[in-house]
Motif scaffolding. Structure first.
Motif, PDB file in Angstrom:
ATOM      1  N   SER A 153     -21.815  23.713 -18.677  1.00 14.91           N
ATOM      2  CA  SER A 153     -22.947  24.065 -19.534  1.00 14.91           C
ATOM      3  C   SER A 153     -23.940  25.149 -19.229  1.00 14.91           C
ATOM      4  O   SER A 153     -24.454  25.037 -17.878  1.00 14.91           O
ATOM      5  CB  SER A 153     -23.704  22.839 -20.233  1.00 14.91           C
ATOM      6  N   LEU A 154     -24.207  26.099 -19.768  1.00  9.11           N
ATOM      7  CA  LEU A 154     -25.269  27.325 -19.182  1.00  9.11           C
ATOM      8  C   LEU A 154     -26.629  26.681 -19.106  1.00  9.11           C
ATOM      9  O   LEU A 154     -27.215  27.331 -18.248  1.00  9.11           O
ATOM     10  CB  LEU A 154     -25.093  28.588 -20.259  1.00  9.11           C
ATOM     11  N   ASP A 156     -27.687  23.286 -19.162  1.00 10.95           N
ATOM     12  CA  ASP A 156     -27.701  21.893 -18.504  1.00 10.95           C
ATOM     13  C   ASP A 156     -26.612  21.904 -17.361  1.00 10.95           C
ATOM     14  O   ASP A 156     -26.816  20.783 -16.727  1.00 10.95           O
ATOM     15  CB  ASP A 156     -27.316  20.734 -19.542  1.00 10.95           C
ATOM     16  N   GLY A 157     -25.613  22.474 -17.378  1.00 12.46           N
ATOM     17  CA  GLY A 157     -24.715  22.448 -16.099  1.00 12.46           C
ATOM     18  C   GLY A 157     -24.943  23.431 -15.059  1.00 12.46           C
ATOM     19  O   GLY A 157     -26.046  23.619 -14.905  1.00 12.46           O
ATOM     20  N   ALA A 158     -23.889  23.970 -14.646  1.00  9.79           N
ATOM     21  CA  ALA A 158     -23.745  25.154 -13.545  1.00  9.79           C
ATOM     22  C   ALA A 158     -23.257  26.440 -14.082  1.00  9.79           C
ATOM     23  O   ALA A 158     -23.070  27.305 -13.402  1.00  9.79           O
ATOM     24  CB  ALA A 158     -23.174  24.668 -12.328  1.00  9.79           C
ATOM     25  N   GLY A 159     -23.212  26.641 -15.355  1.00  6.98           N
ATOM     26  CA  GLY A 159     -22.749  27.708 -15.815  1.00  6.98           C
ATOM     27  C   GLY A 159     -21.236  28.114 -15.270  1.00  6.98           C
ATOM     28  O   GLY A 159     -20.437  27.530 -15.565  1.00  6.98           O
ATOM     29  N   ARG A 161     -20.990  29.052 -11.986  1.00  6.46           N
ATOM     30  CA  ARG A 161     -21.052  29.063 -10.541  1.00  6.46           C
ATOM     31  C   ARG A 161     -20.097  27.802  -9.942  1.00  6.46           C
ATOM     32  O   ARG A 161     -19.671  28.080  -8.605  1.00  6.46           O
ATOM     33  CB  ARG A 161     -22.361  28.528 -10.081  1.00  6.46           C
TER      34      ARG A 161
END
Lengths: 443, 904
Positions: A153-154, A156-159, A161
Motif C-alpha cells: 500500500s502506498l 500504509d505500506g511501503a509502496g 520500496r
C-alpha cells in the motif's frame, strides 16, 4: 592286554573321527554368500529408489559377475556371491515420462540414463550389504521461487520500496550464484497493431535497425531494459540444494524502516509489508547513478551488511523497480560474453539519434529461467514479452498493484527436507499467489 | 436718458456676452426628454461643461470652427463640428444598445491617437461574453480566439512572432502560458493602467530563488511571478472602453516596454445591469449600477461580480470561487474640477480543496484578498499659467496565502535543513506523514502622480504641454515560505549542484523598491504644407533600482486629405525589473553523503554549502520602437496598414554561474549494533551552480499589420472586417551556454559555447462578418481565422566549444584550429541539431467561431457563443526527433457558452 588294546584303539579312532569331522577353514575351500546391494539416488533425494535398477557385481581381478534388479525399495538381492572384492555398477534408464514423474523436474531428453559405481567393495560372510548412489548430469537448476513485484500500500505500506525476488536451487548439487545475471524484459504495453508490431501488438524486433538475427529475432532472443549481475569470483556465494537467495530492492526491515537512537518507527500497517533485512543481496544504484552524473533515488538506501549487485545495463531505472502492475517479465541467465550482445532500439525508431534508447539482446539459450507476469484482468493485458519456449503461461496477482500479493512456485515433490519446485515452463501452472510473502520462506 | 444709456449699456453687455456664448440643448433620441450631466467637451482644448437638468448648456466660444463631443454613459457619443455660431442647437443622443445603426464588435482604430492605437468599445467588450479580461484581449488583431482557462495564468503578449507548440497548433486554452524567456519578457513588458492608475505584477515573489522553486514546484501553470499581470484576476465590471497601445505610447506612462493597455471605467448614471455567463464548468454573475447622489454630490458606480470556477470536473484541487467588488464616486463641478475616488476589493472563496484517491492525497487552500483604493483629482483653471492640474494617489495591497499538503510515504528521508556550512548527521522525517508548504505573499504598492498641463495657441498652431512627476514604492510584507510549529519538515532531495530549498521570509529579505519618474509631453496640432498635422513629443526620465533612463517618445500624423492619413512614431521604453530579481540573501546546496539503515540503526550523513548572494546590478529592460503606417478612409470602407520594428535589449534572464567546491569524502567503519564511525579521507570536487539574474536577452521584432473594415452593407445588413498580420522575431542571447563533461577524468570539464539566434515567423489573418438587424436588435457574428504560417528556425551552430574550464575552473580559450580536437569531445554540444532546425508547420488551417446576441425591448439581452462551432479539427503528421511519427490535432474541440444580461 586285550582291554588296553581295545581302549587305545577306540581313543585313536575317536580322535581320528573327531579330527576328520572338524571343518577345514583353509583358503582353498570357498562357499558362496548372499549379498544385498542398495541402489538409490542419494541423500539429496532422501535416498529414494525405484525398482528395476540393474545392479552388476564384477569381481576385481576375477571373472565373476552377477546381475540383479532392485525392488521398489531399491534392494537388489544376490543369492550366491562368491566372497571377494567387487566393483558395483548400477544403471537405469528412465523414459521422459517416468523421469519427470519421479523427480518432478522436466527434461527435454527422451531417455535419461543414471549410473552409479562403487569400486573395491568386499563381499563375504561378514560384509554383505552395500549401497551405491546413481547419478546423472545435474538434475534441476536455479529458478525463480518467489517474485514480489506488486508492492504494498502506498499510504500504509511501503509502496514500491519492498520489492524483491528469490532464486532457488532446485537441483541436487551446490550451485554458485556468482556471475548470475538478472534481467527485466522490455516490451510494448499496448495491444494496438502497427507496422512495427507482431499480430499481438508486441514489438516485431526483426524490424529494428541493426538487427542481425533475422527471422529468429523474436523467438530466439529476449530484450531487456535492465540487467544486474551477482558479483563474485566464481565460488563465493554457494546455494545449497533446497536453499535460496533473496535479492531485495532495499534490504531493510520495511515493517520498521527507521531506527533512530532507541526509537523504532514503523509504517502505518506493518502487516502489509515484508522484512528484507536478512536479504542475501541488494540492488542499490546510488553510486552507479552518481558516477554517470544522474541523481539517485532518495528511497534507495543501502544496508552495508548486504552485498550489492553490479549494474550491467540500464535504460532509465533508479533502483530495482518492477512494474507494480506486472507488465514486466523476468529472466535469470548465465553467459561469459555479455559484451558481445547487441544493443538495439525498438522497431518503432526510424532514425537513430543521440537520445535513442537501446535494449540488450539476450539469446534464449542462455536463459536459465524466465517468468512472464502481467495484469490480473486478461482483457486488459499487454502483449507477452517472453517467447513461449521460455515461459508458456502468464502469472499475475488477483488484487493487482500495491496489494502486497506475490507469486510463489508450487512444490512438485519433497525428498526429505528438500523440496523440488514445479517447473513445467508455464508460470500460470507453476506459480500460486501468496497474500503477504515471507522472503526465504514458504507460503 | 440715463435709463436709456444704462439700458443700452446693459443691452450691449448682454449682446457682447451673448455674442461669444454657444448654447445648446441635449435630448434623448427616443423619449425626447432632456438629458442632464451630459459632458460637453471642446476637442481642441481642455475646456468642458455639463448640461443642467433641462439638458441645457452654455459654452463661451471665441474661435470657430469648434468641435464638440457630447458624451453620456449609456449613450452613443456624438461629435459635431460647428463652423459658426448656430441659433439654437439641439443634439439628440441615442441609447447605446443593439438597436443603433452601427454595432462594432471588433477592435477599432482609435481616432484620437496619432499612432496605431486600437480601442475596444463597450459593445464589442460586452458581446465577447467574457468571464475574464483574457477573453476580451482576444479581440486584438492577431490574437487567436479560444476559451480562456481560469485555472492557469492568462498573460498577454503583444507584437511577437514567438510561438510554442500549443500556439502553432492553436490548441492553447486562452492566452499562452509559455515558459519561453522571451515571451516572459514580452508579457512582463506590457503595462496596465486602470483609470490612470498603473497596475503591475512587480511585487509578488515565489518561494525560492535561483533555479529551485520550492517543494511543490511553484513554477506551475498558475505562477506568474516575473511575468505580466494575470488577466483573470482583473474585474470586468463597469468597463467603458479599453485602449490598446502596441506602438508608441505617450511619455506620460512608463514601466513598460512592450505595450500599454488602458482600461477606462464608466462613471455616471447607469441602470441596474445584471449579467450572468455560463461556460464549461464556470458560472459568473455580476451586478452593477450607477446612481446619481444628488445635484452637487456626483455619481456612485457600484459593481459586484461573482465567479464560480470548476475547470476540470475530474479533479477539484484547483477549484475556486471569487468575488470582486468595485465602487467609484465621481464628482464634478462644471468647468472647475473632476474627482474620482475608487475602491475595489476582491477575494477568493471556497478555495480549500482536497483530493484523495488510492494513490494520492492532496489538499490545497488558496486565500486571496486584494484591496485597491485610488483618488484622481483634475482641476481646471481658465486664465492662469496652468490650465489643468491632476493629482493621483493610489494604494494597492494584496494578501495571498497558499497552503499545499500531500501525504508522503517514503520510509523516512534525511532532513536537510542546516543553515550553516558543514557536515552533520541528519534527522529523518517520519516514515509516513503529511508534508506541508505555506507561502504568504503580501505585495503592497503605493503610487502618486502630479501633472500640470497648459493649452495655448501660437498663430495657427495649437499646443498642449504637460509636465508631470510620479513616485512609487513597492514592498512585499509577506512571511514567504514558512512552516507552522506542528508541521513536519519535508526531507529535501539532495541536489546535484542546484541550490536547495529553505524557508525564506519575504518581508525580512526583500527591501522596498522605489521608482521615481518625471516627464514632459507636448501635443502639437498644426498644418504642414496645407495638410493637417498632429504630433506628440515627449521625454521621460525614470529611475528604477537606482539606474536612470531617458525615454524619448514621438508620434506624428499627417492628414493628406479627408481620406488619407499617414503616421510615424519612434520611442524608447524602459521596464523595471521585478522584485523577485532583486532578492539578496543566502543560497544553500545540500548533499546526502550516506544513508545506511539496518535493524539496529539508521544513519544519514549530510553536507551543506552556504553561499552569500549579492544584489545584482540589474538594469531596466529596454526597447526601441519604430512604427509607421497609413489610414485610408473611403465611403464604404476604411483600411489601415501599420509596419513596426522593435529592438529589445537587456531583457531579463538568468545566467548560470558555477563554482567548484570540495565535498568531503568519508570512510565508514560498520558495526553490528550501532551507527558506523566515519573519518574524512579527502575531498571530491563538486560543481555548485547558481542562476544569477542578469540582462542578456535581445530580440528584433518586425511586422506588418492590416486592418480593413467595411461600412454596414445595407442590402445584407452585414459589415465585414479583415485583420491580418505578418510577424517576424529574431531572438539572441548574450549568454554563453555550458556543457559539462560526463567523463570523470577529462581535463576539459566545462565547454563554453556561443548562444545561437532563433527566428520565428508567423502569418495569421481573420475575417469577421457581423450581421446586424437593428430593428430587432439582433447581432450574429461569424469569425473565420486563418493560420497561414508558423515557422521556427534555429541557426546552425558549431558543436565545438570556443573555450573551456578545467577541473579547477581555470578558463582557457581554444584557438580555432584546435577546437575539433578529441580532447574536447566530452564538452561538445549535441550534434543532432547542429545543422540548425527548421520547423515549419506544413499545414495551413482555419478555425470558425460564431456569436449571437439578441436584445429584447424589456431590457433583456441573450447571447450565445461557440468557439470552433463546426468542430473543425484538421490533422497534421509530423516526424519526431527520435524517428517516430506523431499525428497532431489542430484546433481545440468545440466549446460554447452563453450569457444573459438584464438592464432595469
Amino acid at each position: 592286554m586285550n582291554k588296553l588294546f581295545r581302549f587305545s584303539f577306540i581313543t585313536m579312532l575317536m580322535i581320528t573321527v573327531l579330527a576328520s569331522c572338524s571343518k577345514d577353514d583353509d583358503v582353498n575351500v570357498i562357499e558362496p554368500v548372499a549379498a544385498t546391494i542398495n541402489a538409490n539416488f542419494g541423500e539429496e533425494f532422501d535416498n529414494k529408489s525405484i525398482e528395476n535398477i540393474e545392479v552388476k557385481l564384477e569381481s576385481v581381478g576375477g571373472t565373476d559377475s552377477y546381475t540383479a534388479n532392485t525392488t521398489t525399495e531399491g534392494k537388489a538381492s544376490f543369492d550366491a556371491v562368491n566372497p571377494g572384492t567387487y566393483n558395483v555398477k548400477a544403471t537405469i534408464q528412465f523414459t521422459k515420462e517416468k523421469y519427470e514423474e519421479f523427480f518432478g523436474i522436466p527434461t527435454s531428453e527422451d531417455v535419461v540414463n543414471f549410473s552409479g559405481v562403487v569400486e573395491g567393495v568386499s563381499i563375504n560372510l561378514d560384509v554383505n550389504e552395500h549401497t551405491v548412489s546413481l547419478k546423472t548430469s545435474r538434475i534441476g537448476n536455479l529458478l525463480f521461487k518467489q517474485i514480489f513485484y506488486a508492492g504494498s500500500s502506498l499510504f500504509d505500506g511501503a509502496g514500491f520500496r519492498d520489492m524483491f525476488f528469490e532464486i532457488y536451487n532446485n537441483s541436487n548439487e551446490v550451485i554458485y550464484a556468482d556471475n548470475l545475471y538478472f534481467g527485466q524484459v522490455y516490451g510494448r504495453t499496448t495491444t494496438s497493431v502497427k507496422e512495427y508490431t507482431l499480430a499481438n501488438g508486441q514489438f516485431d524486433w526483426s524490424k529494428s535497425i541493426g538487427q542481425t538475427k533475422g527471422a529468429g529475432s523474436n523467438t530466439n532472443y529476449t530484450y531487456a531494459d535492465h540487467v544486474f549481475k551477482i558479483p563474485g569470483t566464481g565460488n563465493q556465494y554457494p546455494i545449497n540444494p533446497g536453499e535460496s537467495i533473496v535479492v531485495a530492492a532495499t534490504a531493510i526491515n520495511h515493517k520498521e524502516p527507521l531506527v533512530v537512537g532507541d526509537q523504532t518507527y514503523s509504517v502505518n500497517d506493518p502487516s502489509l509489508t515484508v522484512d528484507l533485512s536478512g536479504a542475501d543481496f541488494e540492488i542499490n544504484m546510488v553510486n552507479y547513478l552518481n558516477s554517470i552524473g544522474k541523481t539517485p533515488l532518495d528511497s534507495d538506501v543501502d544496508n552495508p551488511a548486504v552485498p550489492n549487485l553490479d549494474v550491467v545495463f540500464h535504460t532509465n531505472a533508479k533502483d530495482l523497480i518492477l512494474d507494480p502492475l506486472g507488465r514486466d517479465s523476468f529472466i535469470i541467465f548465465s553467459t561469459d560474453e555479455i559484451e558481445s550482445f547487441d544493443k538495439l532500439p525498438t522497431p518503432q525508431t526510424t532514425e537513430i539519434v543521440e537520445g535513442t534508447k537501446r535494449y540488450i539482446q539476450i539469446p534464449n539459450s542462455a536463459i536459465i529461467d524466465g517468468v512472464e507476469t502481467n495484469k490480473p484482468d486478461p482483457t486488459s493485458r499487454s502483449p507477452r514479452r517472453l517467447d513461449t519456449s521460455v515461459d508458456g503461461g502468464v502469472a499475475s496477482v488477483p488484487l493487482g498493484h500495491y496489494s502486497s500479493q506475490a507469486i510463489i512456485r508450487k512444490v512438485a515433490k519433497t525428498f526429505g527436507d528438500r523440496k523440488v519446485l514445479q517447473d513445467t515452463n508455464n508460470s500460470e501452472n507453476d506459480f500460486e499467489v501468496v497474500n503477504v510473502p515471507v522472503p526465504g520462506a514458504w507460503k | 436718458m440715463k435709463a436709456k444709456i444704462s439700458f443700452s449699456i446693459f443691452f450691449f453687455f448682454i449682446v457682447i456676452n451673448s455674442f461669444g456664448q454657444f448654447r445648446g440643448k441635449v435630448l434623448d433620441n427616443e423619449t425626447k426628454q432632456p438629458l442632464r450631466d451630459v459632458l460637453v467637451k471642446d476637442q481642441g482644448s481642455l475646456r468642458w461643461t455639463v448640461t443642467n437638468e433641462n439638458g441645457y448648456f452654455e459654452f463661451p466660444v471665441k474661435v470657430y470652427p469648434i468641435t464638440f463631443k457630447f458624451h453620456l454613459l449609456g449613450k452613443v457619443d456624438v461629435i459635431k463640428t460647428y463652423k459658426s455660431l448656430p441659433k439654437e442647437n439641439i443634439i439628440y443622443l441615442k441609447e447605446d444598445n443593439l438597436k443603433i445603426d452601427e454595432v462594432v464588435v471588433t477592435a477599432k482604430r482609435s481616432k484620437k491617437s496619432t499612432g496605431s492605437n486600437i480601442v475596444l468599445e463597450k459593445q464589442a467588450i460586452e458581446l465577447v461574453q467574457a468571464q475574464s479580461l483574457a477573453d476580451v484581449m482576444q479581440l486584438i488583431p492577431g490574437k487567436s480566439i479560444s476559451e480562456s482557462n481560469l485555472h492557469e495564468r492568462q498573460i498577454l503578449t503583444l507584437r511577437t512572432a514567438i510561438f510554442d507548440e500549443g500556439q502553432a497548433n492553436n490548441t492553447d486554452k486562452g492566452l499562452g502560458a509559455s515558459n519561453n524567456p522571451y515571451l516572459i519578457n514580452n508579457s512582463f513588458g506590457v503595462g496596465y493602467v486602470i483609470d490612470g492608475v498603473p497596475i503591475n505584477n512587480n511585487v509578488s515573489l515565489s518561494g525560492g530563488r535561483g533555479s529551485y522553486l520550492g517543494i511543490f514546484n511553484n513554477a506551475t501553470a498558475n505562477n506568474s511571478v516575473g511575468m505580466g499581470l494575470d488577466l483573470k484576476n482583473l474585474s470586468l465590471e463597469n468597463i467603458e472602453s479599453i485602449d490598446i497601445v502596441q506602438g508608441i505610447s505617450s511619455a506620460k506612462y512608463g514601466d513598460h516596454n512592450t505595450g500599454l493597455i488602458k482600461i477606462n471605467k464608466a462613471h455616471g448614471h447607469t441602470p441596474f445591469r445584471f449579467s450572468s455567463t455560463l461556460r464549461g464548468g464556470s458560472i459568473g454573475a455580476s451586478l452593477s449600477k450607477g446612481v446619481s447622489l444628488g445635484e452637487n454630490t456626483g455619481f456612485l458606480n457600484l459593481g459586484l461580480d461573482y465567479l464560480k470556477s470548476d475547470s476540470d470536473p475530474r479533479n477539484s484541487i484547483s477549484n475556486f470561487d471569487r468575488i470582486n467588488f468595485s465602487s467609484s464616486w465621481f464628482k464634478q463641478e462644471k468647468g472647475k474640477y473632476r474627482n474620482t475616488l475608487s475602491f475595489s476589493y476582491g477575494q477568493h472563496l471556497n478555495a480549500d480543496n482536497s483530493v484523495a484517491n488510492s494513490i494520492s492525497d492532496r489538499r490545497k487552500k488558496v486565500d486571496n484578498n486584494r484591496f485597491r483604493i485610488s483618488n484622481n483629482h483634475k482641476r481646471y483653471y481658465k486664465n492662469s499659467f496652468v490650465n489643468e492640474l491632476e493629482a493621483l494617489v493610489s494604494l494597492d495591497y494584496s494578501i495571498n496565502k497558499t497552503f499545499n499538503s500531500v501525504r508522503k510515504n517514503n520510509g523516512g528521508e534525511p532532513v536537510l535543513n542546516s543553515y550553516t556550512e558543514g557536515t552533520y548527521e541528519a534527522t529523518y522525517t517520519p516514515v509516513a506523514f503529511r508534508a506541508h508548504e505555506n507561502i504568504e505573499n503580501k505585495p503592497f504598492s503605493f503610487f502618486t502622480k502630479i501633472e500640470a498641463s497648459k493649452v495655448f495657441s501660437l498663430n495657427e498652431t495649437k499646443f498642449k504641454i504637460s509636465l508631470g512627476g510620479t513616485f512609487g514604492i513597492d514592498k512585499n510584507f509577506g512571511r514567504g515560505n514558512f512552516n507552522e510549529a506542528d508541521q513536519k519538515l519535508l526531507g529535501n532531495s539532495s541536489s546535484s549542484g542546484g541550490s536547495a530549498f529553505r524557508n525564506v521570509n519575504f518581508n525580512d529579505i526583500v527591501p522596498a523598491d522605489k521608482k521615481i519618474s518625471t516627464y514632459l509631453t507636448t501635443n502639437i496640432k498644426s498644418t504642414l504644407f496645407g495638410k493637417l498635422w498632429a504630433s506628440e513629443l515627449g521625454l521621460r526620465y525614470d529611475n528604477y533600482n537606482k539606474i536612470g533612463t531617458f525615454s524619448p517618445r514621438f508620434n506624428t500624423t499627417l492628414k493628406f486629405n479627408n481620406q488619407f492619413k499617414a503616421r510615424f512614431g519612434f520611442g524608447l521604453f524602459a521596464k523595471s525589473p521585478a522584485l523577485q530579481t532583486l532578492f539578496p540573501g543566502e543560497v544553500y546546496y545540500d548533499y546526502v553523503l550516506a544513508d545506511y539503515r539496518t535493524n539496529q540503526y539508521s544513519f544519514a550523513l549530510a553536507h551543506t554549502f552556504v553561499r552569500e548572494y549579492e544584489n545584482p546590478d540589474i538594469k531596466p529592460s529596454k526597447t526601441i520602437k519604430y512604427e509607421t503606417g497609413f489610414d485610408y478612409n473611403h465611403e464604404y470602407f476604411h483600411a489601415s496598414v501599420t509596419g513596426y520594428f522593435n529592438k529589445q535589449y537587456d531583457g531579463f534572464t538568468n545566467q548560470s554561474t558555477f563554482e567548484i567546491a570540495e565535498l568531503p569524502v568519508y570512510e565508514y567503519t560498520f558495526y553490528e549494533d550501532r551507527k558506523p564511525d566515519y573519518v574524512q579521507t579527502g575531498t571530491t570536487p563538486t560543481v555548485l551552480r547558481y542562476s544569477k539574474p542578469t540582462n542578456a536577452l535581445n530580440s528584433k521584432n518586425l511586422g506588418l499589420e492590416l486592418l480593413i473594415g467595411t461600412r454596414k452593407i445595407k442590402a445584407i445588413n452585414t459589415r465585414f472586417s479583415l485583420s491580418g498580420s505578418y510577424r517576424y522575431t529574431n531572438t539572441f542571447s548574450d549568454l554563453d551556454g555550458y556543457v559539462f563533461s560526463e567523463e570523470s577524468d577529462s581535463e576539459a570539464f566545462i565547454g563554453v559555447h556561443k548562444a545561437t539566434p532563433n527566428t520565428y515567423e508567423t502569418i495569421n489573418s481573420s475575417i469577421t462578418a457581423t450581421h446586424h438587424i437593428s430593428s430587432i436588435g439582433l447581432v450574429i457574428t461569424l469569425t473565420a481565422e486563418q493560420f497561414w504560417m508558423s515557422n521556427y528556425r534555429s541557426s546552425s551552430y558549431n558543436v565545438n566549444p570556443f573555450a573551456y574550464y578545467d577541473r579547477d575552473l581555470n578558463y582557457f580559450e581554444i584557438p580555432e584550429s584546435e577546437r575539433g580536437n578529441d580532447k574536447y569531445i566530452p564538452i561538445r554540444r549535441s550534434a543532432s541539431s547542429a545543422g540548425g532546425v527548421n520547423s515549419n508547420r506544413s499545414k495551413i488551417f482555419a478555425n470558425y467561431h460564431l456569436k449571437l446576441a439578441k436584445e429584447f425591448d424589456n431590457g433583456l439581452r441573450v447571447s450565445f457563443y461557440a468557439v470552433n462551432f463546426l468542430n473543425h479539427l484538421p490533422k497534421l503528421e509530423e516526424v519526431n526527433s527520435d524517428g517516430t511519427i506523431s499525428i497532431r490535432e489542430l484546433n481545440r474541440p468545440i466549446s460554447f457558452g452563453g450569457s444573459i444580461t438584464y438592464k432595469f
